[in-house]
Write a protein that holds these residues in place. Structure first.
Motif, mmCIF file in Angstrom:
data_model
loop_
_atom_site.group_PDB
_atom_site.id
_atom_site.type_symbol
_atom_site.label_atom_id
_atom_site.label_comp_id
_atom_site.label_asym_id
_atom_site.label_seq_id
_atom_site.Cartn_x
_atom_site.Cartn_y
_atom_site.Cartn_z
ATOM 1 N N ARG A 12 0.141 23.660 -9.150
ATOM 2 C CA ARG A 12 -0.254 23.525 -10.563
ATOM 3 C C ARG A 12 -0.301 22.054 -10.976
ATOM 4 N N GLU A 13 0.745 21.300 -10.616
ATOM 5 C CA GLU A 13 0.773 19.870 -10.936
ATOM 6 C C GLU A 13 -0.389 19.144 -10.260
ATOM 7 N N PHE A 14 -0.663 19.512 -9.022
ATOM 8 C CA PHE A 14 -1.767 18.901 -8.287
ATOM 9 C C PHE A 14 -3.102 19.170 -8.988
ATOM 10 N N LEU A 15 -3.306 20.407 -9.421
ATOM 11 C CA LEU A 15 -4.546 20.746 -10.137
ATOM 12 C C LEU A 15 -4.636 19.999 -11.473
ATOM 13 N N LEU A 16 -3.511 19.892 -12.176
ATOM 14 C CA LEU A 16 -3.517 19.144 -13.433
ATOM 15 C C LEU A 16 -3.869 17.672 -13.192
ATOM 16 N N TRP A 17 -3.415 17.114 -12.085
ATOM 17 C CA TRP A 17 -3.783 15.740 -11.730
ATOM 18 C C TRP A 17 -5.284 15.653 -11.453
ATOM 19 N N LEU A 18 -5.819 16.625 -10.715
ATOM 20 C CA LEU A 18 -7.245 16.610 -10.376
ATOM 21 C C LEU A 18 -8.137 16.670 -11.611
ATOM 22 N N VAL A 19 -7.692 17.394 -12.644
ATOM 23 C CA VAL A 19 -8.516 17.524 -13.856
ATOM 24 C C VAL A 19 -8.155 16.494 -14.919
ATOM 25 N N GLY A 20 -7.326 15.525 -14.564
ATOM 26 C CA GLY A 20 -7.030 14.422 -15.468
ATOM 27 C C GLY A 20 -5.922 14.650 -16.474
ATOM 28 N N GLN A 21 -5.133 15.713 -16.287
ATOM 29 C CA GLN A 21 -4.042 15.968 -17.216
ATOM 30 C C GLN A 21 -2.697 15.457 -16.713
ATOM 31 N N ARG A 22 -2.708 14.789 -15.596
ATOM 32 C CA ARG A 22 -1.551 14.069 -15.068
ATOM 33 C C ARG A 22 -2.039 12.711 -14.582
ATOM 34 N N ARG A 23 -1.171 11.715 -14.675
ATOM 35 C CA ARG A 23 -1.472 10.395 -14.132
ATOM 36 C C ARG A 23 -0.519 10.109 -12.985
ATOM 37 N N ARG A 24 -1.001 9.390 -12.023
ATOM 38 C CA ARG A 24 -0.234 9.089 -10.811
ATOM 39 C C ARG A 24 0.242 7.641 -10.852
ATOM 40 N N PHE A 25 1.526 7.438 -10.572
ATOM 41 C CA PHE A 25 2.119 6.102 -10.587
ATOM 42 C C PHE A 25 2.955 5.919 -9.335
ATOM 43 N N ARG A 26 3.029 4.677 -8.867
ATOM 44 C CA ARG A 26 3.834 4.338 -7.693
ATOM 45 C C ARG A 26 5.068 3.566 -8.148
ATOM 46 N N VAL A 27 6.217 3.958 -7.619
ATOM 47 C CA VAL A 27 7.478 3.263 -7.869
ATOM 48 C C VAL A 27 7.488 2.024 -6.983
ATOM 49 N N THR A 28 7.774 0.858 -7.560
ATOM 50 C CA THR A 28 7.700 -0.365 -6.765
ATOM 51 C C THR A 28 9.044 -1.030 -6.514
ATOM 52 N N GLY A 29 10.056 -0.682 -7.232
ATOM 53 C CA GLY A 29 11.340 -1.352 -7.065
ATOM 54 C C GLY A 29 12.462 -0.377 -6.796
ATOM 55 N N GLN A 30 13.667 -0.897 -6.834
ATOM 56 C CA GLN A 30 14.877 -0.134 -6.526
ATOM 57 C C GLN A 30 15.562 0.446 -7.765
ATOM 58 N N SER A 31 14.962 0.289 -8.935
ATOM 59 C CA SER A 31 15.671 0.614 -10.173
ATOM 60 C C SER A 31 16.003 2.095 -10.360
ATOM 61 N N MET A 32 15.290 2.981 -9.689
ATOM 62 C CA MET A 32 15.556 4.414 -9.852
ATOM 63 C C MET A 32 16.184 5.052 -8.615
ATOM 64 N N VAL A 33 16.629 4.229 -7.670
ATOM 65 C CA VAL A 33 17.328 4.721 -6.484
ATOM 66 C C VAL A 33 18.671 5.296 -6.924
ATOM 67 N N LEU A 35 17.321 8.486 -6.935
ATOM 68 C CA LEU A 35 16.376 9.548 -7.301
ATOM 69 C C LEU A 35 14.975 9.252 -6.780
ATOM 70 N N LEU A 36 14.492 8.045 -6.999
ATOM 71 C CA LEU A 36 13.159 7.655 -6.556
ATOM 72 C C LEU A 36 13.248 6.405 -5.700
ATOM 73 N N GLN A 37 12.589 6.444 -4.576
ATOM 74 C CA GLN A 37 12.601 5.331 -3.641
ATOM 75 C C GLN A 37 11.379 4.439 -3.869
ATOM 76 N N PRO A 38 11.471 3.159 -3.490
ATOM 77 C CA PRO A 38 10.296 2.286 -3.567
ATOM 78 C C PRO A 38 9.131 2.895 -2.772
ATOM 79 N N GLN A 39 7.950 2.764 -3.332
ATOM 80 C CA GLN A 39 6.693 3.268 -2.780
ATOM 81 C C GLN A 39 6.491 4.772 -2.963
ATOM 82 N N GLU A 40 7.471 5.469 -3.506
ATOM 83 C CA GLU A 40 7.285 6.883 -3.817
ATOM 84 C C GLU A 40 6.331 6.977 -5.008
ATOM 85 N N GLU A 41 5.580 8.076 -5.083
ATOM 86 C CA GLU A 41 4.655 8.271 -6.186
ATOM 87 C C GLU A 41 5.104 9.451 -7.043
ATOM 88 N N VAL A 42 4.801 9.341 -8.329
ATOM 89 C CA VAL A 42 5.151 10.394 -9.280
ATOM 90 C C VAL A 42 3.924 10.760 -10.092
#
Length: 118
Positions: A12-33, A35-42
């Motif tokens: 469902r999330e993937f389909l919402l991204w495909l139709v423009g209802q989600r935006r994709r972002f890349r984590v670049t630093g260590q600030s959310m470690v 939970l989220l690693q550098p280079q992980e995408e959300v």
């Protein structure tokens, strides 16, 4: 959402991204470690806060208040009465957040993180 968990993107999330209802972002630093690693995408829901303010504990994508087009993935610590959000990283030792740049105006909150994109 559990502070220590973030689901993977389901179909469902993937389909919402495909139709423009989600935006994709890349984590670049260590600030959310850890939970989220550098280079992980959300994926983030850009419509999440049209009718309601962010809630403490939610993970959001925001534009840095002093650096246009520089996006941050942070956790909402609290929301002020005027709608500005105090944002923090889970890894406070490696996070540049509201402790450095102050509260982020509501207009600079780009969306609520809904899932990991892998």
């Amino acid at each position: 959402m559990d502070k220590n968990a973030l689901p993977g993107a389901n179909w469902r999330e993937f389909l919402l991204w495909l139709v423009g209802q989600r935006r994709r972002f890349r984590v670049t630093g260590q600030s959310m470690v850890p939970l989220l690693q550098p280079q992980e995408e959300v994926l983030a829901d850009p419509r999440a806060y049209r009718d309601a303010a962010p809630e403490p504990g939610e993970i959001v994508v925001a534009e840095h208040p002093d650096r246009p087009r520089f996006w941050l993935v942070k956790r909402v610590l609290f929301v002020r009465e005027n709608g500005d959000c105090v944002l923090v990283g889970d890894n406070s030792d490696a996070s540049t957040d509201s402790r450095a740049f102050g509260a982020v105006p509501a207009a600079k909150i780009l969306g609520r993180v809904t899932s990991r994109f892998s």
